[in-house]
Design a protein around this motif. Structure first.
Motif, PDB file in Angstrom:
ATOM      1  N   THR A 607     -24.017  36.577 106.415  1.00 60.90           N
ATOM      2  CA  THR A 607     -24.819  35.375 106.221  1.00 60.90           C
ATOM      3  C   THR A 607     -25.164  35.240 104.742  1.00 60.90           C
ATOM      4  N   GLY A 608     -25.816  34.155 104.407  1.00 65.81           N
ATOM      5  CA  GLY A 608     -26.221  33.935 103.026  1.00 65.81           C
ATOM      6  C   GLY A 608     -25.277  32.998 102.321  1.00 65.81           C
ATOM      7  N   THR A 609     -25.675  32.601 101.132  1.00 66.37           N
ATOM      8  CA  THR A 609     -24.896  31.626 100.364  1.00 66.37           C
ATOM      9  C   THR A 609     -23.814  32.269  99.515  1.00 66.37           C
ATOM     10  N   ARG A 610     -23.877  33.614  99.369  1.00 63.78           N
ATOM     11  CA  ARG A 610     -22.882  34.305  98.547  1.00 63.78           C
ATOM     12  C   ARG A 610     -22.396  35.564  99.269  1.00 63.78           C
ATOM     13  N   PRO A 611     -21.719  35.402 100.384  1.00 65.37           N
ATOM     14  CA  PRO A 611     -21.266  36.590 101.117  1.00 65.37           C
ATOM     15  C   PRO A 611     -20.177  37.329 100.348  1.00 65.37           C
ATOM     16  N   ARG A 612     -20.175  38.649 100.500  1.00 60.81           N
ATOM     17  CA  ARG A 612     -19.133  39.480  99.891  1.00 60.81           C
ATOM     18  C   ARG A 612     -18.205  40.005 100.973  1.00 60.81           C
ATOM     19  N   GLY A 613     -16.967  40.231 100.583  1.00 60.32           N
ATOM     20  CA  GLY A 613     -15.995  40.790 101.517  1.00 60.32           C
ATOM     21  C   GLY A 613     -15.007  41.678 100.799  1.00 60.32           C
ATOM     22  N   THR A 614     -14.366  42.546 101.553  1.00 60.86           N
ATOM     23  CA  THR A 614     -13.354  43.434 100.980  1.00 60.86           C
ATOM     24  C   THR A 614     -12.043  43.237 101.725  1.00 60.86           C
ATOM     25  N   GLY A 615     -10.959  43.384 100.995  1.00 61.50           N
ATOM     26  CA  GLY A 615      -9.632  43.230 101.578  1.00 61.50           C
ATOM     27  C   GLY A 615      -8.686  44.307 101.081  1.00 61.50           C
ATOM     28  N   PHE A 616      -7.673  44.582 101.887  1.00 64.01           N
ATOM     29  CA  PHE A 616      -6.728  45.652 101.578  1.00 64.01           C
ATOM     30  C   PHE A 616      -5.317  45.136 101.842  1.00 64.01           C
ATOM     31  N   ALA A 617      -4.337  45.673 101.082  1.00 59.86           N
ATOM     32  CA  ALA A 617      -2.930  45.344 101.319  1.00 59.86           C
ATOM     33  C   ALA A 617      -2.053  46.435 100.717  1.00 59.86           C
ATOM     34  N   PHE A 618      -0.829  46.480 101.215  1.00 62.64           N
ATOM     35  CA  PHE A 618       0.130  47.513 100.768  1.00 62.64           C
ATOM     36  C   PHE A 618       1.541  46.937 100.846  1.00 62.64           C
ATOM     37  N   ALA A 619       2.413  47.410  99.962  1.00 60.88           N
ATOM     38  CA  ALA A 619       3.850  47.119 100.075  1.00 60.88           C
ATOM     39  C   ALA A 619       4.621  48.082  99.188  1.00 60.88           C
ATOM     40  N   GLN A 620       5.887  48.244  99.520  1.00 62.63           N
ATOM     41  CA  GLN A 620       6.834  48.857  98.600  1.00 62.63           C
ATOM     42  C   GLN A 620       7.770  47.746  98.164  1.00 62.63           C
ATOM     43  N   TYR A 621       7.802  47.439  96.869  1.00 54.20           N
ATOM     44  CA  TYR A 621       8.568  46.303  96.392  1.00 54.20           C
ATOM     45  C   TYR A 621      10.036  46.442  96.790  1.00 54.20           C
ATOM     46  N   LYS A 622      10.533  45.431  97.490  1.00 51.16           N
ATOM     47  CA  LYS A 622      11.894  45.389  98.019  1.00 51.16           C
ATOM     48  C   LYS A 622      12.173  46.519  99.015  1.00 51.16           C
ATOM     49  N   ASN A 623      11.134  47.209  99.452  1.00 49.04           N
ATOM     50  CA  ASN A 623      11.275  48.359 100.350  1.00 49.04           C
ATOM     51  C   ASN A 623      12.110  49.480  99.747  1.00 49.04           C
TER      52      ASN A 623
END
Length: 765
Positions: A607-623
């Motif tokens: 809630t609130g006017t300035r919520p914070r969040g976290t995100g994650f991602a992964f890859a190996q370029y071109k596998n």
């Protein structure tokens, strides 16, 4: 501007057994802080001009497969001067510094004692394009191995001269030294050594434990000029007697020149030549401002007949998905699994993207005594040479392309087109160098854009929250309209007898084009990936940094987060559960630990006017190249829809690290560039023409939107192959940003850019 001119032709009498080496002559080089003067016969190559490699020595490492001669890579002159050659170009990634480190390490020299010659059809091997993060893997590997074998030949020559066993000799500072203090310089040793020989497979190199230069952060050699206003870019090049030219492009795709009255322009002060050829228009003058004034008058004098309309931008993805497609089954496997308990489906899309080079594309051409030399920031000097030779009806050995770094670009922007402009105009003015620089609107409106893409993803989970089925379809035009023939050059399409572009073809996997990184690394027993390759292009497109990997990793890693939510699993734990590759697990765990990732089994409503969040991602370029995991924390301003990136942590494994700071530069730069793409960027057009002609109509990230903190953790793998790192961040950064916004707001945005009007309104809600 003064130009330091240096010639690197062979000198001195041939010593016995040395005639072969002397057959390998390299032309002169004009130095604008790097070598660039016309002059000698081009090397015999074992690759096609279009950059398709025909390995003549397939057992050799890196680009030695295609150019196995040692002295194509390392040259030692009798005076002791040392040069290393690469067919790759410096694009701002810092590879000139890293390649110097590789040569210096194996030659036991200081990097500043070596002259690096880059991407010159008169002096360097043909390594096709500088693209796909291949420079270190291909050229770096070749230079490292060639330097080691050259050092061994020099030591053997010195041993013969000193009458001692080679095993007791050491090398340092350009000399071979015996235990009793006697020494033979590299220049003296090379007189009795034949470097004009093929490299050998599995030749010994230094053990990584002995490295003194590789693995150290050395100051980048390209930075001083850039930060002090020195000569750094092709835009800075000035030659004696040089003319300035400007071109007039049509107002829209397909428009043709109906009429033009050139008399007023020809009468303007300083105008030397007005060039008209079909719908091609240009003007050359003795001063740059006079050329610009004349160009503007020429624009006013030209009357154009409109071309066919463009698609409605509001339905462009529907239009693309309706076009005839070449069907490519990228992956298809089946296995018996538990019954699916949950199935998710989602559609993701990205718009056309503009390269948006900070400095508009530029080239200088000079037709002198039948030889056309073009100084250019192309990413492929040999393919460009072939295209220009066809355009000009000249033999290829009468066209020389010399790379000089350009002010901004990763991918296929206007560099090749403006090189063709310069060559066409210089042909009309033999003996005079001609400099052509595009105007901002010409660069933005006519460059080949990064293609729009659409992805449909569906996946099923069993009762334990394990992925049992994955289906993925993507629609995309080509990501490679680089110069395979003259018709791929825009000016060639405007001539009275226009050249026809070579038809687009898919890039085969595992490299891939639009389907690059479309196969997830996660364990998926049932997997189907389909690429709908679209040959018809309503908008001119070509390569942009990472090609399809940006979109595919964005879609896959966003969808993985959605699946983790459906499984009531922490996003990081969900990824780890579905991965087997220990190097992938290392970057994920390192990132999570450094970020202090707090596990969550379900999204907490903020809630609130300035919520914070976290995100994650992964890859190996071109596998098959660098591994990268990234975590982001963002704040969303509910009143405005603005997104602030608070902090970013990334971990990268690119094999053996050559220059740690250079690797960090690439990851940091990739994160910033991709954040700009992901939040803001979209090429705009209407039914008549491209409309995003400048920075106001094509906004990019400003300093106020730059992440407050970026930390990059390096996982070094001494002795393992180099894995290209230049494009590793593009996909993961986009997905981590979208995942963080979703965590903060509960809004899953699947259409790029994330802050387009529709999405921004949703974030305000």
């Amino acid at each position: 501007m003064s130009n330091d001119q240096r010639h690197t032709t062979a000198s001195g009498d041939d010593a016995p057994g040395d005639a072969g080496r002397r057959r390998f002559l390299v032309g002169g080089s004009l130095m604008v802080s790097f070598a660039i003067v016309p002059g000698a016969a081009a090397l015999a190559q074992t690759t096609t001009e279009a950059g398709t490699f025909n390995a003549s020595a397939p057992k050799l490492p890196g680009s030695l497969k295609t150019t196995p001669l040692l002295d194509a890579w390392i040259k030692i002159e009798p005076d002791g001067s040392v040069s290393a050659c690469t067919g790759k170009a410096e694009l701002g990634t810092g590879v000139r510094t890293a390649l110097l480190q590789l040569a210096a390490e194996e030659l036991d020299l200081s990097p500043d004692a070596i002259d690096l010659i880059t991407a010159d059809t008169g002096a360097t091997p043909n390594e096709g394009y500088t693209a796909g993060s291949h420079t270190m893997a291909d050229s770096g590997t070749a230079i490292l191995n060639a330097a080691a074998q050259v050092r061994a030949l020099l030591v053997a020559s010195a041993a013969s001269q000193l009458g001692v066993d080679a095993s007791i000799l050491t090398t340092r500072d350009g000399a071979i030294v015996a235990a009793d203090g006697r020494r033979v310089t590299y220049g003296e040793a090379v007189r009795h050594a034949n470097l004009h020989r093929n490299a050998q497979p599995d030749a010994p190199k230094k053990a990584p434990a002995r490295y003194a230069v590789i693995g150290r952060t050395l100051p980048r050699v390209d930075i001083p000029g850039k930060v002090t206003g020195g000569t750094s870019y092709v835009q800075d090049l000035r030659l004696p007697g040089m003319l300035h030219a400007r071109v007039v492009r049509p107002p829209a795709y397909g428009a043709t020149l109906a009429s033009v009255d050139t008399a007023r322009v020809e009468a303007l002060p300083g105008v030397v030549e007005v060039v008209r050829h079909g719908s091609y228009l240009a003007v050359a003058a003795d001063d740059e401002w006079r050329a610009i004034v004349a160009m503007r008058e020429l624009m006013l004098a030209a009357q154009w007949q409109a071309g066919p309309p463009l698609p409605d931008p509001a339905t462009i993805h529907d239009v693309l998905m309706s076009l005839p497609a070449q069907e490519i089954a990228v992956a298809d496997r089946h296995a018996s699994t538990a019954a699916p308990a949950t199935t998710l489906r989602a559609r993701y899309s990205k718009p056309y993207l503009t390269h948006g080079s900070i400095g508009p594309s530029c080239a200088v051409a000079h037709l002198d005594n039948g030889m056309m030399t073009v100084w250019t920031h192309t990413q492929g000097v040999y393919p460009l040479r072939a295209g220009l030779a066809e355009l000009l009806s000249m033999p290829r050995d009468k066209v020389r392309c010399v790379h000089i770094e350009g002010s901004g670009c990763y991918g296929h922007n206007g560099a090749d087109d403006v090189a063709a402009d310069a060559a066409l105009i210089a042909r009309e003015l033999p003996g005079r160098p001609v400099r052509v620089q595009l105007m901002r609107e010409q660069e933005h409106l006519w460059e080949p854009f990064g293609p729009a893409m659409t992805v449909d993803a569906s996946a099923s989970l069993d009762a334990d929250g394990t992925i049992v089925d994955w289906r993925y379809e993507l629609w995309s035009n080509t990501h490679n309209n680089r110069i395979e023939n003259a018709g791929r050059l825009l000016p060639a399409q405007l001539l009275e007898h226009p050249f026809t572009p070579a038809p687009p073809t898919p890039i085969p996997m595992p490299e891939g084009g639009g389907d690059r990184n479309s196969i997830p690394l996660y364990r998926t027993p049932n997997l189907h990936v389909q690429h709908h390759f679209l040959p018809d292009m309503p908008i001119r497109v070509s390569a942009m940094r990472s090609l399809g990997a940006h979109m595919n990793v964005f879609a896959i890693e966003s969808f993985i987060d959605e699946l983790a939510g459906a499984a009531h699993a922490d996003p990081v734990a969900f990824r780890i559960k579905h991965l087997d590759d220990p190097r992938a697990l290392d970057v994920i765990r390192t990132t999570a630990r450094q970020f202090d990732w707090q596990p969550r089994a379900a999204r907490v409503v903020k809630t609130g006017t300035r919520p914070r969040g976290t995100g994650f991602a992964f890859a190996q370029y071109k596998n098959l190249m660098a591994y990268l995991a990234i975590a982001m924390e963002v704040t969303v301003m509910r009143d405005t829809g603005e997104v602030r990136i608070e902090r970013v942590v990334a971990a990268v494994d690119c094999g053996q690290i050559v220059n740690p700071d250079g690797v960090r530069n690439q990851i940091e730069g990739g994160i910033l560039q991709t954040s700009s793409w992901t939040l803001f960027e979209e090429t705009r057009f209407d039914k008549e023409r491209i409309t995003s002609a400048d920075w106001s109509t094509y906004p990019i990230m400003r300093f106020s939107s730059v992440p407050k903190r970026v930390d990059v953790m390096l996982i070094d793998r001494p002795g393992l192959p180099f894995l290209g790192v230049g494009e590793a961040a593009q996909g993961p950064a986009a997905a981590a940003l979208a995942n963080a916004i979703c965590d903060a707001t509960g809004v899953r945005v699947r259409e790029l850019p994330l802050l387009a009007a529709k999405s921004k309104n949703a974030l305000k809600a």
